[in-house]
Design an enzyme around this catalytic site. Structure first.
Site, PDB file in Angstrom:
ATOM      1  N   ARG A  41       0.821  -1.213   0.000  1.00  0.00           N
ATOM      2  CA  ARG A  41       0.000   0.000   0.000  1.00  0.00           C
ATOM      3  C   ARG A  41       0.858   1.268   0.000  1.00  0.00           C
ATOM      4  NH1 ARG A  41      -4.727  -1.954   4.228  1.00  0.00           N
ATOM      5  NH2 ARG A  41      -5.974  -3.091   2.695  1.00  0.00           N
ATOM      6  N   LYS A 198     -19.259 -18.305   2.616  1.00  0.00           N
ATOM      7  CA  LYS A 198     -20.690 -18.167   2.889  1.00  0.00           C
ATOM      8  C   LYS A 198     -21.428 -17.360   1.825  1.00  0.00           C
ATOM      9  CE  LYS A 198     -20.302 -18.440   7.931  1.00  0.00           C
ATOM     10  NZ  LYS A 198     -20.633 -17.741   9.206  1.00  0.00           N
ATOM     11  N   GLY A 351      -8.680 -10.238  -0.505  1.00  0.00           N
ATOM     12  CA  GLY A 351      -7.428 -10.731   0.049  1.00  0.00           C
ATOM     13  C   GLY A 351      -7.031 -12.111  -0.414  1.00  0.00           C
ATOM     14  N   GLY A 374     -12.890  -4.132   0.999  1.00  0.00           N
ATOM     15  CA  GLY A 374     -14.304  -3.858   1.229  1.00  0.00           C
ATOM     16  C   GLY A 374     -14.909  -2.948   0.182  1.00  0.00           C
TER      17      GLY A 374
END
Length: 397
Positions: A41, A198, A351, A374
């Site tokens: 980053r 999920k 990720g 996100g």
């Protein structure tokens, strides 16, 4: 999306002598001694900082780090290690300013790092009074932190409302361009891979993509729920039986558009979730009651690879199996290498996806690798990110 770009301002000489405030994403991992263990980053933020310095600006940079408590400084929340690392990468001094909200001295050609912005009271709640103070620090505000673009905070949203000029840095602009190419104006066929443990965590993504894509490839625990929806056995595999109806609705929505959710025809199973567990390839209809499905089988992987190689655009979020275990990594590797070999424009994020890309050494063969996490997921959900919305509004006048 139409936003003002810092690269255009810098090229036109409009940043010379100006106070430029850069919101970067320097939230990097550290060990117990405070040493930076991975600096992707920071390196990704260098082009924007160098662009501002080369343009003759007085440069202020800030970022969040970790999850500090507002108003309570702790040494472990400090950007001090980042300042030292950034100085080494830039080959010049980078001064760290701790108390900066009410003013900071910085000269043209100088760069200062402003201490962890989430230490400021009102940052996370996007307090107007704080945002106005931040805006008063600069002539040009530059958002170059896509990873925080889904949050409306004082340094990502509020300051952009009140700064004299608000624009996108090169990293953020590249994300905007890549997302537009992949989702707004894609070359067809558009294929999406959505995988994970999920369905519940990615249900809105699946529903959003079902209205856009020509093929929706599901993997991991998500695929197991879709197998249940098709009446196929999954043994004791991870799945969400309560969401079978939602999975069926996604399949129906795709079918109604003449598109499809490819269901695995073969899988790789084990009796235990262990790296050294014996692996067995089975037709999906032959999965036993005590089996765990840990990967797609070779026949399924080959069919998906053929689809991916002929795609026009590919959006990839998630490995299709437990790729951390070598015996159950073949499906993810086959899919990854097919994406790399495809002439399609590909955008990848998340990720685990980035870890798979690194494992197979295909970074150079992916069209765009998103650093967003996100924020990337919220784009796939069809949401408008606050930080992009305000920059678009400012560009429109």
């Amino acid at each position: 999306m139409n936003v003002l770009r810092f690269s255009d301002l810098a090229a036109a000489g409009k940043a010379a002598g100006k106070r430029v405030f850069i919101r970067a994403d320097l939230n990097v991992p550290q060990d117990d001694q405070g040493r930076i263990t991975e600096d992707t980053r920071i390196r990704a933020s260098l082009p924007c900082i160098r662009m501002a310095l080369d343009a003759g600006a007085a440069v202020m940079v800030t970022s969040h780090l970790g999850r500090p408590t507002e108003g309570q400084f702790r040494s472990e929340d400090s950007l001090a290690p980042v300042a030292a690392h950034l100085a080494g990468l830039l080959g010049r001094a980078v001064r760290l300013e701790r108390d900066w909200v009410d003013g900071v001295a910085v000269a043209p050609g100088e760069v200062v790092l402003l201490e962890n912005c989430r230490l400021n009271k009102g940052e996370k709640k996007n307090d107007d009074a704080l945002a106005r103070k931040l805006a008063a620090l600069c002539d040009i505000y530059v958002n170059d932190a896509f990873g925080t673009a889904h949050r409306a905070e004082a340094t990502t949203y509020g300051i952009a409302r009140f700064a004299p000029v608000a624009c996108a840095g090169p990293l953020l602009a590249a994300e905007i361009d890549a997302i537009g190419q992949a989702l707004a104006q894609p070359k067809r066929p558009l294929l999406a891979i959505v995988a994970g443990s999920k369905v519940s965590t990615k249900l809105t993504i699946l529903q959003s993509l079902a209205a856009k894509v020509d093929g929706l490839i599901v993997g991991g625990g998500i695929a197991n729920t879709f197998l249940l929806a098709e009446g196929l056995p999954i043994g004791k595999s991870l799945a969400e039986a309560a969401l079978v109806d939602e999975a069926r609705a996604v399949i129906a929505a795709m079918k109604a558009r003449g598109a499809a959710v490819p269901i695995p025809v073969d899988v790789v199973t084990a009796k235990e979730f262990k790296a050294d567990a014996p692996a067995a390839v089975k037709a999906v209809a032959e999965v036993a009651a005590d089996d765990l499905i840990l990967d797609i089988g070779p026949q399924t992987a080959a069919a998906l690879a053929a689809q991916l190689r002929s795609a026009g655009t590919i959006v990839w979020n998630g490995p299709v199996g437990v790729f951390e275990f070598d015996a159950f990594a073949h499906g993810t590797e086959t899919v990854a290498r097919a994406i790399a070999a495809s002439s399609a424009f590909s955008i990848a994020g998340g990720g685990d996806t980035l870890a798979a890309i690194a494992k197979y050494g295909i970074e150079r063969d992916i069209g765009y690798i998103s650093t967003g996490g996100g924020a990337f997921l919220e784009v796939l959900e069809g949401k408008t990110l606050p930080a992009l919305e305000i920059l678009g509004r400012r560009a429109a006048g």
